[in-house]
Design a protein around this motif. Structure first.
Motif, PDB file in Angstrom:
ATOM      1  N   ASP A   1       0.847  -1.202   0.000  1.00 14.33           N
ATOM      2  CA  ASP A   1       0.000   0.000   0.000  1.00 14.33           C
ATOM      3  C   ASP A   1       0.884   1.254   0.000  1.00 14.33           C
ATOM      4  OD1 ASP A   1      -2.880  -1.253   1.515  1.00 14.33           O
ATOM      5  OD2 ASP A   1      -0.986  -2.332   1.517  1.00 14.33           O
ATOM      6  N   SER A   2       1.954   1.223   0.791  1.00 13.86           N
ATOM      7  CA  SER A   2       2.854   2.379   0.855  1.00 13.86           C
ATOM      8  C   SER A   2       3.530   2.601  -0.495  1.00 13.86           C
ATOM      9  CB  SER A   2       3.912   2.176   1.949  1.00 13.86           C
ATOM     10  OG  SER A   2       3.296   2.039   3.214  1.00 13.86           O
ATOM     11  N   ALA A   3       3.903   1.517  -1.161  1.00 12.69           N
ATOM     12  CA  ALA A   3       4.546   1.639  -2.476  1.00 12.69           C
ATOM     13  C   ALA A   3       3.573   2.210  -3.498  1.00 12.69           C
ATOM     14  CB  ALA A   3       5.058   0.282  -2.945  1.00 12.69           C
ATOM     15  N   ARG A   4       2.311   1.774  -3.429  1.00  8.25           N
ATOM     16  CA  ARG A   4       1.295   2.323  -4.345  1.00  8.25           C
ATOM     17  C   ARG A   4       1.107   3.821  -4.075  1.00  8.25           C
ATOM     18  NH1 ARG A   4      -2.644  -2.889  -3.563  1.00  8.25           N
ATOM     19  NH2 ARG A   4      -2.082  -3.991  -5.487  1.00  8.25           N
ATOM     20  N   PHE A   5       1.082   4.180  -2.808  1.00  7.58           N
ATOM     21  CA  PHE A   5       0.917   5.580  -2.393  1.00  7.58           C
ATOM     22  C   PHE A   5       2.070   6.423  -2.935  1.00  7.58           C
ATOM     23  CE2 PHE A   5       1.065   8.663   1.373  1.00  7.58           C
ATOM     24  CZ  PHE A   5      -0.020   9.402   0.953  1.00  7.58           C
TER      25      PHE A   5
ATOM     26  N   GLU B   1      -7.164  20.905  -3.330  1.00 10.11           N
ATOM     27  CA  GLU B   1      -6.474  20.133  -4.380  1.00 10.11           C
ATOM     28  C   GLU B   1      -6.772  18.636  -4.290  1.00 10.11           C
ATOM     29  OE1 GLU B   1      -2.306  21.011  -4.978  1.00 10.11           O
ATOM     30  OE2 GLU B   1      -2.590  23.089  -4.366  1.00 10.11           O
ATOM     31  N   HIS B   2      -7.517  18.235  -3.264  1.00 11.06           N
ATOM     32  CA  HIS B   2      -7.972  16.835  -3.105  1.00 11.06           C
ATOM     33  C   HIS B   2      -6.843  15.805  -3.120  1.00 11.06           C
ATOM     34  CE1 HIS B   2     -11.941  18.490  -3.508  1.00 11.06           C
ATOM     35  NE2 HIS B   2     -11.646  18.984  -4.701  1.00 11.06           N
ATOM     36  N   TRP B   3      -5.782  16.076  -2.389  1.00  9.37           N
ATOM     37  CA  TRP B   3      -4.694  15.091  -2.328  1.00  9.37           C
ATOM     38  C   TRP B   3      -5.151  13.784  -1.678  1.00  9.37           C
ATOM     39  CZ3 TRP B   3       0.483  15.334  -4.028  1.00  9.37           C
ATOM     40  CH2 TRP B   3       0.815  16.521  -4.688  1.00  9.37           C
ATOM     41  N   ASN B   4      -6.191  13.870  -0.851  1.00 11.19           N
ATOM     42  CA  ASN B   4      -6.638  12.620  -0.197  1.00 11.19           C
ATOM     43  C   ASN B   4      -7.225  11.612  -1.192  1.00 11.19           C
ATOM     44  OD1 ASN B   4      -8.990  13.931  -0.686  1.00 11.19           O
ATOM     45  ND2 ASN B   4      -9.826  13.820   1.396  1.00 11.19           N
ATOM     46  N   GLU B   5      -7.480  12.054  -2.429  1.00 12.31           N
ATOM     47  CA  GLU B   5      -7.890  11.097  -3.462  1.00 12.31           C
ATOM     48  C   GLU B   5      -6.842   9.998  -3.656  1.00 12.31           C
ATOM     49  OE1 GLU B   5     -10.546  10.586  -5.480  1.00 12.31           O
ATOM     50  OE2 GLU B   5     -11.571  12.007  -4.148  1.00 12.31           O
ATOM     51  N   LEU B   6      -5.572  10.348  -3.382  1.00 12.05           N
ATOM     52  CA  LEU B   6      -4.500   9.358  -3.594  1.00 12.05           C
ATOM     53  C   LEU B   6      -4.704   8.139  -2.703  1.00 12.05           C
ATOM     54  CD1 LEU B   6      -1.203  11.435  -3.974  1.00 12.05           C
ATOM     55  CD2 LEU B   6      -2.926  10.839  -5.661  1.00 12.05           C
ATOM     56  N   HIS B   7      -5.115   8.368  -1.463  1.00 11.56           N
ATOM     57  CA  HIS B   7      -5.342   7.224  -0.570  1.00 11.56           C
ATOM     58  C   HIS B   7      -6.528   6.403  -1.055  1.00 11.56           C
ATOM     59  CE1 HIS B   7      -6.811   5.424   3.414  1.00 11.56           C
ATOM     60  NE2 HIS B   7      -5.795   4.696   2.996  1.00 11.56           N
ATOM     61  N   LYS B   8      -7.571   7.108  -1.520  1.00 10.19           N
ATOM     62  CA  LYS B   8      -8.731   6.364  -2.051  1.00 10.19           C
ATOM     63  C   LYS B   8      -8.284   5.501  -3.238  1.00 10.19           C
ATOM     64  CE  LYS B   8     -12.073   9.714  -0.429  1.00 10.19           C
ATOM     65  NZ  LYS B   8     -12.732  10.973  -0.769  1.00 10.19           N
ATOM     66  N   GLN B   9      -7.406   6.078  -4.063  1.00  9.08           N
ATOM     67  CA  GLN B   9      -6.910   5.305  -5.217  1.00  9.08           C
ATOM     68  C   GLN B   9      -6.083   4.100  -4.773  1.00  9.08           C
ATOM     69  OE1 GLN B   9      -4.965   7.517  -8.417  1.00  9.08           O
ATOM     70  NE2 GLN B   9      -6.272   9.251  -7.973  1.00  9.08           N
ATOM     71  N   VAL B  10      -5.308   4.277  -3.699  1.00 15.31           N
ATOM     72  CA  VAL B  10      -4.516   3.142  -3.180  1.00 15.31           C
ATOM     73  C   VAL B  10      -5.458   2.009  -2.802  1.00 15.31           C
ATOM     74  CG1 VAL B  10      -3.096   2.344  -1.253  1.00 15.31           C
ATOM     75  CG2 VAL B  10      -2.553   4.502  -2.380  1.00 15.31           C
TER      76      VAL B  10
END
Ligand code: 6V0
Length: 345
Positions: A165-169, A238-247
């Motif tokens: 998960d961390s690598a995907r992030f 800027e919705h950076w939290n979308e990255l976690h949703k994508q992970v």
């Protein structure tokens, strides 16, 4: 005399030290990606494969053996009999049933627990001092199951956890910033996010159980939080939290498109295996017994940043967590504990 005797005079019989021997149980998509990454990254020169499907097992073994000249002459062996795994430094378990349509997570956990009953004691019988690295899902609960079944000390039973998960992030950060993934620092801890679907007996709950530590995300020590105090929160424009949703969605996305995930988990496991066999003390987010860490009282396995070496997990990095991050860890812990209590060993 045979031709071999004419060619070679024996000075002494060769005896393997077995120091970098790795056994991989389960030669499905994930097990083979792990074995292939380990061999091509030269993490081990002695890889053993075990599965219950004898023909597929032999086919995979032969296919890899035919490539051994391209892999620094690594030795690959395979058997349905666990004696082949004798004296493994590391045993990686990827065997398991996949979730059937309509099957609850609880049913799957019990099915995989039953499978583990046939695997873990056999591995420990032949390699009593081994390290177990569990990959099968749900990985955090199955790491607990493996720990219980093995009788090994807690430091020697590890789940692949949120290293992937961390690598995907970090990959997603790298795409947004155009900076290499290894230069984007960010940690996802807690429960591995592939299977965050719980059937809470009668109610169906979807939880984002893995925890991205936005407060620590940085490039070259510059914390994104210092540039934008809302980064990773709902207030961030800027919705950076979308990255976690994508992970969280990435495994589902890959499975929907190609049917399974394999390469990234294989590479992630190979990195963990390398840290262990090389006794490097590298820090990775892996699933470890977290009782008495961050106020967790239950006997559960969750991912935290751990130093990895030939004794397995030797230290846990004490991160400063916010109240929300702590609450997520405690929710995971309570739900996992409930599932574990219902398991029949
Ligand atoms: P797969 O391709 O169905 O392979 C599973 C393999 O396990 C098959 O070859 C089976 O024959 C074998 N197997 C089943 N029972 C036994 C047994 N008793 N002894 C030995 N071998 C057995 O599945 P795939 O390889 O895609 O996935 C394997 C597991 O990894 C699943 O539980 C996945 O959910 C899990 N993953 C975990 C990830 C993680 O990040 N931790 C990521 C991806 C998949």
């Amino acid at each position: 005399t045979t031709l071999k005797d004419q060619l070679l005079t024996t000075v002494t019989e060769s005896v393997s030290t077995g120091k970098n021997k790795i056994t991989v149980v389960g030669v499905g998509q994930v097990g083979m990606a792990c074995a292939f990454s380990i061999l091509t990254n030269h993490v081990s020169s002695d890889v053993v494969l075990i599965d219950v499907m004898a023909d597929k097992l032999k086919g995979e073994m032969l296919d890899l053996q035919h490539g051994s000249a391209f892999m620094k002459n690594a030795k690959v062996s395979a058997s349905t009999d666990y004696s082949v795994s004798v004296n493994s430094s590391l045993c990686i378990v990827t065997a398991g049933a996949r979730q059937r349509e309509g099957e609850t997570r609880l049913d799957l956990v019990q099915r995989n627990t039953d499978i583990f009953k046939g695997i873990i004691p056999e591995l420990v019988k032949y390699s009593p001092n081994t390290i177990l690295l569990i990959v099968s899902n749900p990985v955090d609960i199955l790491t607990y199951v493996a720990w219980k079944l093995s009788g090994l000390p807690k430091n020697r039973v590890i789940g692949s956890g949120t290293n992937l998960d961390s690598a995907r992030f970090r990959f997603l950060l790298s795409q947004k910033l155009n900076v290499a993934p290894t230069s984007c620092h960010g940690w996802i801890i807690g429960e591995h996010g592939d299977t965050s679907v719980y059937y809470n007996y009668e109610t169906f709950v979807f939880l984002f159980v893995s925890v991205p530590l936005w407060s620590g995300v940085n490039v070259a020590g510059v914390r994104l939080r210092d540039l934008n105090e809302y980064v990773g929160t709902d207030k961030d424009e800027e919705h950076w939290n979308e990255l976690h949703k994508q992970v969280i969605q990435s495994a589902y996305q890959v499975i929907k498109l190609k049917g399974y995930t394999s390469w990234a988990i294989g590479l992630s496991v190979s990195q963990l295996a390398s840290a262990i066999l090389r006794n490097s003390n590298q820090v990775h987010a892996v699933s470890t017994l977290v009782t008495d860490h961050h106020g967790i009282k239950e006997e559960v396995f969750l991912s935290l940043p751990c130093t990895l070496g030939e004794d397995g997990v030797t230290h846990i990095v004490q991160q400063k967590l916010t109240d929300n991050e702590l609450a997520s860890l405690h929710t995971s812990s309570a739900m996992m504990h409930k599932v574990q209590e219902s398991l029949k060993f």
